[in-house]
Write an enzyme that holds these catalytic residues in place. Sequence first.
Site, PDB file in Angstrom:
ATOM      1  N   ASP A   9       0.855  -1.187   0.000  1.00  0.00           N
ATOM      2  CA  ASP A   9       0.000   0.000   0.000  1.00  0.00           C
ATOM      3  C   ASP A   9       0.889   1.234   0.000  1.00  0.00           C
ATOM      4  OD1 ASP A   9      -1.929   2.127   0.741  1.00  0.00           O
ATOM      5  OD2 ASP A   9      -3.265   0.436   1.162  1.00  0.00           O
ATOM      6  N   ASP A  10       0.565   2.212  -0.856  1.00  0.00           N
ATOM      7  CA  ASP A  10       1.394   3.415  -0.940  1.00  0.00           C
ATOM      8  C   ASP A  10       1.127   4.385   0.203  1.00  0.00           C
ATOM      9  OD1 ASP A  10      -1.165   3.786  -2.103  1.00  0.00           O
ATOM     10  OD2 ASP A  10      -0.488   5.645  -3.036  1.00  0.00           O
ATOM     11  N   ASP A  53      -3.062  -3.274  -2.395  1.00  0.00           N
ATOM     12  CA  ASP A  53      -3.919  -2.120  -2.653  1.00  0.00           C
ATOM     13  C   ASP A  53      -4.083  -1.935  -4.161  1.00  0.00           C
ATOM     14  OD1 ASP A  53      -5.431   0.181  -2.111  1.00  0.00           O
ATOM     15  OD2 ASP A  53      -3.665   1.461  -2.328  1.00  0.00           O
ATOM     16  N   GLU A 373      12.971 -54.543   8.831  1.00  0.00           N
ATOM     17  CA  GLU A 373      11.927 -54.252   9.807  1.00  0.00           C
ATOM     18  C   GLU A 373      12.068 -52.851  10.394  1.00  0.00           C
ATOM     19  OE1 GLU A 373      15.146 -56.524  12.148  1.00  0.00           O
ATOM     20  OE2 GLU A 373      14.414 -56.338  10.100  1.00  0.00           O
TER      21      GLU A 373
END
Length: 455
Positions: A9-10, A53, A373
């Site tokens: 998001d800026d 965003d 085994e």
Amino acid sequence: MTGRILVVDDVEAIAASLAAQLSAEYFEVDTAADGASALTLIEQNPYDAILLDVMMPDMDGFEVCQRVKVDPNLTHIPVILITALRAQADRIRGLQAGADDFISKPVVNVELITRVRNLARLKRGVDELRMRMRTSKDLSMMDQEEGARGPSFENAQVLLVDDNEEHAQQIKEMLSGECVVTLETDAQQAVNSATLTPPEVILISGGLEAYDPLRLCSQIRSMEYTRSLPIVLLSPENERKRLLKALDLGVNDFVEEPVDPSELKLRVRAQVKQKRTSDRLLATMQQTMELAVTDALTGLYNRRYFEHHLKALMAEAERDDTKLALAIVDIDHFKRVNDTYGHDVGDEVLVEFSKRLRMNVRGVDLVCRLGGEEFVIVMPQTSERAVMSLAERIREEIAFEPFKTAGAALEITASFGVAMYAGGEETPASLVKNADEALYQAKDTGRNRVIIHRL
């Protein structure tokens, strides 16, 4: 660790707020202020989800999302677009760019955490399959191009659960030409249908009159044969609390009424494509493993697979700072079984022993036959206490009921040597050596017991 998330998001205050909310839920969070920086971080880090965003300068969220989704190395990372845009055309554009989900601003904490957690959980399941695919490639057992091609979308199989026939017909018409839609008006019959003939996505009307749609979602998620099927809920408008509850129950996606045909098609298509991708990865992994890395007698992975996959699991534990445990299991006095009853009976014991191991471990645990085994269980993301509890339960299950064979009902016990991955300079060889030393101690002190290696 809950997962690693990238917030893009800026607006610094918004990015910090989202990061704080996610960090409070124990996510590891990175932030980026623009699309170019985000793409650089995405290429360098294994994120479990990206919060993106839409409205950013230079490169908007739609373009960033599209670049992520066209890259075969990144396309599996879920992208959630966070936007103030509410127009249907913008949501359609986001889905066309490959977005997995949307959250509208202002962001509600519960919705944010629920959606991120659900997508991160789905991504980790795909990651496990992709890791096993890489192991197959390392062992030169599959075409290097296999898995790179995207899944097709023809004849998507959709189960629609709706007791309003007029509404159901409208939904069927919206999906006509792309999907084969089977309608069930009775909820319980829908569960039976999904169990017998699993669809690729289940579309559930939130307006069911005769049955609680959320209870139906919960029932589908709780059953072994249907729990992995994608569920899309057709939700009445403005029922936010109910939607959050649905997401918490495991619903993959929702479309609010009145339904937009384009959005419905794109959301159903996204779920089908994701399922086909997972199914293809799983099928390819199973086919290739059967060729060279499974034990022919027991069906478990063999030593070759164990040695390769252990390296990947240890690297993952180091990267995510999580616990990893390894247990070597040896059948007590197995030579006596072969000497007394013959190797055919011995083989029956080995097969039954393998079944009891598989029935008592988690889905993420790796069970292999090392040879003879001797067996090994690798348990990621678990504590020492949980490992000891699991090993004791398996030991008791082995000793509790005799092994029924053609020769006789045999009392079988097993000894366990457990070691915890310490990180740092420890190697696969040293981890195995520590577990082996604990196993010898278990045998030297009377067998039929669990011993953990202590430094």
